[in-house]
Design a protein around this motif. Structure first.
Motif, short mmCIF file in Angstrom:
data_model
loop_
_atom_site.label_atom_id
_atom_site.label_comp_id
_atom_site.label_asym_id
_atom_site.label_seq_id
_atom_site.Cartn_x
_atom_site.Cartn_y
_atom_site.Cartn_z
N HIS A 1 0.85 -1.19 0.00
CA HIS A 1 0.00 0.00 0.00
C HIS A 1 0.89 1.24 0.00
CE1 HIS A 1 -3.81 -2.09 0.72
NE2 HIS A 1 -3.09 -2.92 1.46
N THR A 2 0.65 2.15 -0.93
CA THR A 2 1.46 3.36 -1.03
C THR A 2 0.54 4.58 -1.10
OG1 THR A 2 1.51 3.30 -3.45
CG2 THR A 2 3.29 2.15 -2.29
N ALA A 3 1.10 5.73 -0.74
CA ALA A 3 0.36 6.99 -0.81
C ALA A 3 1.28 8.05 -1.39
CB ALA A 3 -0.13 7.41 0.58
N LEU A 4 0.74 8.90 -2.24
CA LEU A 4 1.49 9.99 -2.84
C LEU A 4 0.86 11.31 -2.41
CD1 LEU A 4 3.62 11.04 -4.86
CD2 LEU A 4 1.88 10.88 -6.64
N ALA A 5 1.65 12.15 -1.74
CA ALA A 5 1.16 13.45 -1.29
C ALA A 5 1.75 14.55 -2.17
CB ALA A 5 1.56 13.69 0.17
N LEU B 1 -0.13 8.60 11.44
CA LEU B 1 -0.89 7.98 10.36
C LEU B 1 -2.28 8.60 10.24
CD1 LEU B 1 0.05 4.21 10.80
CD2 LEU B 1 0.84 5.79 9.03
N GLN C 1 -1.90 11.95 8.44
CA GLN C 1 -1.64 11.76 7.02
C GLN C 1 -2.89 11.31 6.28
OE1 GLN C 1 1.09 12.72 5.57
NE2 GLN C 1 2.03 13.28 7.52
N TRP C 2 -3.64 10.38 6.87
CA TRP C 2 -4.86 9.90 6.22
C TRP C 2 -5.88 11.02 6.07
CZ3 TRP C 2 -6.48 6.52 3.05
CH2 TRP C 2 -7.85 6.23 2.94
N ARG D 1 -5.27 14.18 5.69
CA ARG D 1 -4.81 15.05 4.60
C ARG D 1 -5.11 14.44 3.26
NH1 ARG D 1 1.10 16.41 7.25
NH2 ARG D 1 0.40 17.98 8.76
N LEU D 2 -4.98 13.11 3.15
CA LEU D 2 -5.14 12.43 1.87
C LEU D 2 -6.59 12.43 1.40
CD1 LEU D 2 -2.72 9.42 2.33
CD2 LEU D 2 -2.43 11.30 0.72
N ILE D 3 -7.55 12.41 2.33
CA ILE D 3 -8.94 12.29 1.91
C ILE D 3 -9.62 13.65 1.78
CG2 ILE D 3 -9.16 10.02 2.97
CD1 ILE D 3 -10.62 11.26 5.30
#
Length: 211
Positions: free
Chosen positions: A20-24, A202, A205-206, A208-210
């Protein structure tokens, strides 16, 4: 603030199948015309490429790290510095560095506390409109990078010269971005899902991502 950045040839961030990866991405909406799109291109190299790419990881170090909170702090008037000390959990080499400062920032530096030696430093420049620009430095072009040793103590320092004459709320920040090649990639510390600080980070970060 930072120009085009790509990984040095022959390196790669290892990603296992199913990871699982995330790009900010951070951008200034005022500088984008209506209807603009942001397009991200990710380079990919098979792990069976010959020669195999060198495993590297991105490491972010902050002088004002608090789990789940902003790295910004109130910046006093005049010259000031803030530091953070840490011990390397494993050895390796810094292949490249970049960073992030706010207005009035003049330097980021990393010192070896055990020897007193300067490992590296970064100083911003100014763009055509006077905007602050952080450079990147590549150490592995004519060498093997800057050695960081497991168990040794290091100090990250940011220096500002706030000439406004006033305290600036959240006006200070010092973040060092480092491309790090561990001596033993398999020994990289795993995330502890039971750690309260990890969970706070975490969760932020989550969120911010949504948004």
């Amino acid at each position: 603030e930072t120009g085009v950045v790509t990984l040095p040839t022959g390196t790669g961030v290892p990603l296992a199948a199913g990871a699982h990866t995330a790009l900010a991405i951070m951008f200034d909406a005022d500088q984008l015309a209506p209807g603009s799109r942001i397009v991200a291109h990710l380079g990919w190299t098979p792990s069976n490429t010959a020669p195999r790419p060198l495993d590297v990881v991105a490491v972010g170090l902050e002088v004002n790290w608090v789990a789940g909170e902003s790295a910004a702090y109130d910046l006093p008037a005049g010259m000031s510095s803030r530091t953070a000390e840490f011990t390397m959990p494993l050895g390796g080499r810094a292949l490249a560095i970049g960073g992030h400062l706010h207005e009035y920032g003049i330097e980021l530096r990393l010192n070896d506390l055990d020897s007193g030696k300067l490992i590296f430093s970064l100083r911003p420049t100014r763009g055509p409109s006077g905007e602050l620009r952080m450079p990147t430095r590549l150490f592995a072009v004519r060498g093997s990078g800057k050695k960081l040793t497991a168990g040794r103590r290091y100090r990250l320092t940011v220096t500002y010269d706030n000439t406004s004459g006033e305290l600036i709320p959240s006006g200070g920040m010092g973040v060092l971005a480092m491309l790090f090649a561990p001596d033993h990639p398999d020994a990289w510390p795993q995330i502890d899902g039971r750690d309260e600080g990890v969970n706070r980070d975490l969760a932020v970060q989550w969120t911010r991502l949504i948004r």
